[in-house]
Design a protein around this motif. Structure first.
Motif, PDB file in Angstrom:
ATOM      1  N   ALA A  13      45.974  57.156  35.631  1.00 27.02           N
ATOM      2  CA  ALA A  13      46.826  56.060  35.726  1.00 27.02           C
ATOM      3  C   ALA A  13      47.133  55.365  36.970  1.00 27.02           C
ATOM      4  N   ILE A  14      47.090  56.004  38.061  1.00 28.56           N
ATOM      5  CA  ILE A  14      47.109  55.587  39.352  1.00 28.56           C
ATOM      6  C   ILE A  14      45.984  54.715  39.819  1.00 28.56           C
ATOM      7  N   VAL A  15      44.804  55.233  39.553  1.00 28.99           N
ATOM      8  CA  VAL A  15      43.567  54.452  39.907  1.00 28.99           C
ATOM      9  C   VAL A  15      43.233  53.195  38.970  1.00 28.99           C
ATOM     10  N   ALA A  16      43.368  53.167  37.766  1.00 25.53           N
ATOM     11  CA  ALA A  16      42.994  52.401  36.750  1.00 25.53           C
ATOM     12  C   ALA A  16      44.258  51.253  36.447  1.00 25.53           C
ATOM     13  N   ILE A  17      45.492  51.653  36.317  1.00 28.30           N
ATOM     14  CA  ILE A  17      46.386  50.821  35.793  1.00 28.30           C
ATOM     15  C   ILE A  17      46.948  50.154  37.032  1.00 28.30           C
ATOM     16  N   GLY A  18      46.986  50.809  38.262  1.00 28.21           N
ATOM     17  CA  GLY A  18      47.624  50.252  39.556  1.00 28.21           C
ATOM     18  C   GLY A  18      46.974  48.980  39.782  1.00 28.21           C
ATOM     19  N   PRO A  19      45.495  49.031  39.890  1.00 22.82           N
ATOM     20  CA  PRO A  19      44.914  47.659  40.264  1.00 22.82           C
ATOM     21  C   PRO A  19      44.965  46.657  39.249  1.00 22.82           C
ATOM     22  N   VAL A  20      45.216  47.103  37.900  1.00 22.19           N
ATOM     23  CA  VAL A  20      45.535  45.935  37.056  1.00 22.19           C
ATOM     24  C   VAL A  20      46.651  45.380  37.176  1.00 22.19           C
ATOM     25  N   THR A  21      47.674  46.032  37.427  1.00 25.40           N
ATOM     26  CA  THR A  21      49.185  45.411  37.789  1.00 25.40           C
ATOM     27  C   THR A  21      49.136  44.343  38.702  1.00 25.40           C
ATOM     28  N   VAL A  22      48.560  45.170  39.806  1.00 18.26           N
ATOM     29  CA  VAL A  22      48.521  44.204  41.257  1.00 18.26           C
ATOM     30  C   VAL A  22      47.853  42.807  41.036  1.00 18.26           C
ATOM     31  N   ALA A  23      46.430  42.961  40.665  1.00 21.85           N
ATOM     32  CA  ALA A  23      45.686  41.866  40.623  1.00 21.85           C
ATOM     33  C   ALA A  23      46.040  40.919  39.381  1.00 21.85           C
ATOM     34  N   ALA A  24      46.645  41.541  38.390  1.00 17.87           N
ATOM     35  CA  ALA A  24      47.096  40.700  37.235  1.00 17.87           C
ATOM     36  C   ALA A  24      48.270  39.883  37.822  1.00 17.87           C
ATOM     37  N   SER A  25      49.314  40.397  38.529  1.00 12.07           N
ATOM     38  CA  SER A  25      50.415  39.787  39.187  1.00 12.07           C
ATOM     39  C   SER A  25      49.891  38.720  40.224  1.00 12.07           C
ATOM     40  N   MET A  26      48.921  38.966  40.898  1.00 11.38           N
ATOM     41  CA  MET A  26      48.626  38.119  41.897  1.00 11.38           C
ATOM     42  C   MET A  26      47.686  36.758  41.385  1.00 11.38           C
ATOM     43  N   PHE A  27      46.993  37.085  40.194  1.00 15.67           N
ATOM     44  CA  PHE A  27      46.303  35.949  39.525  1.00 15.67           C
ATOM     45  C   PHE A  27      46.990  34.702  39.421  1.00 15.67           C
ATOM     46  N   PRO A  28      48.321  34.359  38.768  1.00 12.73           N
ATOM     47  CA  PRO A  28      48.871  33.362  38.759  1.00 12.73           C
ATOM     48  C   PRO A  28      49.162  32.387  39.853  1.00 12.73           C
ATOM     49  N   PRO A  29      49.645  33.041  40.808  1.00 12.62           N
ATOM     50  CA  PRO A  29      49.821  32.137  42.308  1.00 12.62           C
ATOM     51  C   PRO A  29      48.800  31.763  42.855  1.00 12.62           C
ATOM     52  N   ALA A  30      47.810  32.773  42.734  1.00 16.54           N
ATOM     53  CA  ALA A  30      46.398  32.607  43.591  1.00 16.54           C
ATOM     54  C   ALA A  30      45.713  31.185  42.520  1.00 16.54           C
ATOM     55  N   ALA A  31      45.791  31.256  41.407  1.00 14.19           N
ATOM     56  CA  ALA A  31      45.150  30.290  40.528  1.00 14.19           C
ATOM     57  C   ALA A  31      45.759  28.827  40.951  1.00 14.19           C
ATOM     58  N   ARG A  32      47.078  28.823  41.096  1.00 13.44           N
ATOM     59  CA  ARG A  32      47.901  27.451  41.346  1.00 13.44           C
ATOM     60  C   ARG A  32      47.387  27.278  42.965  1.00 13.44           C
ATOM     61  N   ARG A  33      47.235  27.981  43.699  1.00 17.14           N
ATOM     62  CA  ARG A  33      46.843  27.642  45.212  1.00 17.14           C
ATOM     63  C   ARG A  33      45.418  27.272  45.394  1.00 17.14           C
ATOM     64  N   VAL A  42      40.457  33.962  42.807  1.00 17.11           N
ATOM     65  CA  VAL A  42      40.797  34.043  41.192  1.00 17.11           C
ATOM     66  C   VAL A  42      39.546  34.675  40.577  1.00 17.11           C
ATOM     67  N   ALA A  43      38.547  34.409  40.788  1.00 21.20           N
ATOM     68  CA  ALA A  43      37.384  35.337  39.918  1.00 21.20           C
ATOM     69  C   ALA A  43      37.393  36.800  40.283  1.00 21.20           C
ATOM     70  N   LEU A  44      37.677  37.149  41.504  1.00 23.57           N
ATOM     71  CA  LEU A  44      37.657  38.603  41.761  1.00 23.57           C
ATOM     72  C   LEU A  44      38.958  39.369  41.417  1.00 23.57           C
ATOM     73  N   LEU A  45      39.990  38.560  41.037  1.00 25.06           N
ATOM     74  CA  LEU A  45      41.208  39.171  40.602  1.00 25.06           C
ATOM     75  C   LEU A  45      40.924  39.530  39.195  1.00 25.06           C
ATOM     76  N   HIS A  46      40.182  38.240  38.375  1.00 24.60           N
ATOM     77  CA  HIS A  46      40.050  38.546  36.968  1.00 24.60           C
ATOM     78  C   HIS A  46      39.180  39.543  36.964  1.00 24.60           C
ATOM     79  N   ARG A  47      38.109  39.846  37.698  1.00 21.71           N
ATOM     80  CA  ARG A  47      37.090  40.797  37.482  1.00 21.71           C
ATOM     81  C   ARG A  47      37.771  42.025  37.597  1.00 21.71           C
ATOM     82  N   ILE A  48      38.476  42.199  38.556  1.00 22.82           N
ATOM     83  CA  ILE A  48      39.456  43.592  38.652  1.00 22.82           C
ATOM     84  C   ILE A  48      40.334  43.841  37.478  1.00 22.82           C
ATOM     85  N   CYS A  49      40.946  42.849  36.933  1.00 22.99           N
ATOM     86  CA  CYS A  49      41.458  43.139  35.653  1.00 22.99           C
ATOM     87  C   CYS A  49      40.893  43.614  34.726  1.00 22.99           C
TER      88      CYS A  49
END
Length: 149
Positions: A13-33, A42-49
């Motif tokens: 849960a820590i290793v798998a779900i943690g990165p998805v929640t963080v990367a998914a949360s970072m994606f929208p503002p990174a895409a706007r910028r 943005v591509a890296l964040l999507h790949r992590i998810c």
């Protein structure tokens, strides 16, 4: 065996779900910028998810194995957690990842990310994160817990 399964479940849960929640949360503002030509972050964040969502499938598998070993498969808190986990996976698969792909394609096509699409993605990402946070709380402070919490 129960302690090993529980440890693997928590680690997964820590290793798998943690990165998805963080990367998914970072994606929208990174895409706007992101400038239309600069999509690497943005591509890296999507790949992590995507990758960690696949790895995250081990979490419910190990969770069910742990629950079976503990003899709590019919407990209400566990049934609720399973339902919420299924809902979170559904939100990720049906709403978050496809919208990330659409926004990423816009950026690769040298267009700016659609603001409405990034706001909607942020909403679905927040829902995904809220579902996982609720599951985490249920796992820690569950009815009938022997920890006294």
């Amino acid at each position: 065996m129960t302690k090993i399964l529980l440890s693997l479940h928590v680690l997964a849960a820590i290793v798998a779900i943690g990165p998805v929640t963080v990367a998914a949360s970072m994606f929208p503002p990174a895409a706007r910028r992101a400038a239309p030509a600069g999509v690497a972050t943005v591509a890296l964040l999507h790949r992590i998810c995507r990758v960690y969502a696949g790895v995250g499938l081990t979490v419910p598998v190990l969770g069910v194995a742990t629950a079976a070993a503990m003899g709590v498969l019919g407990s209400g808190w566990l049934v609720t957690s399973i339902a919420l986990t299924t809902a979170a996976a559904g939100v990720l698969a049906a709403f978050v990842l496809p919208r990330q792909e659409e926004i990423l394609e816009q950026l690769r096509g040298e267009q700016a990310a659609d603001h409405h699409a990034t706001v909607q993605l942020a909403m679905f990402t927040g829902l995904f994160n809220l579902l996982w946070a609720t599951v985490t709380v249920l796992m820690v402070v569950r009815p009938g817990s022997t920890t006294g919490a």
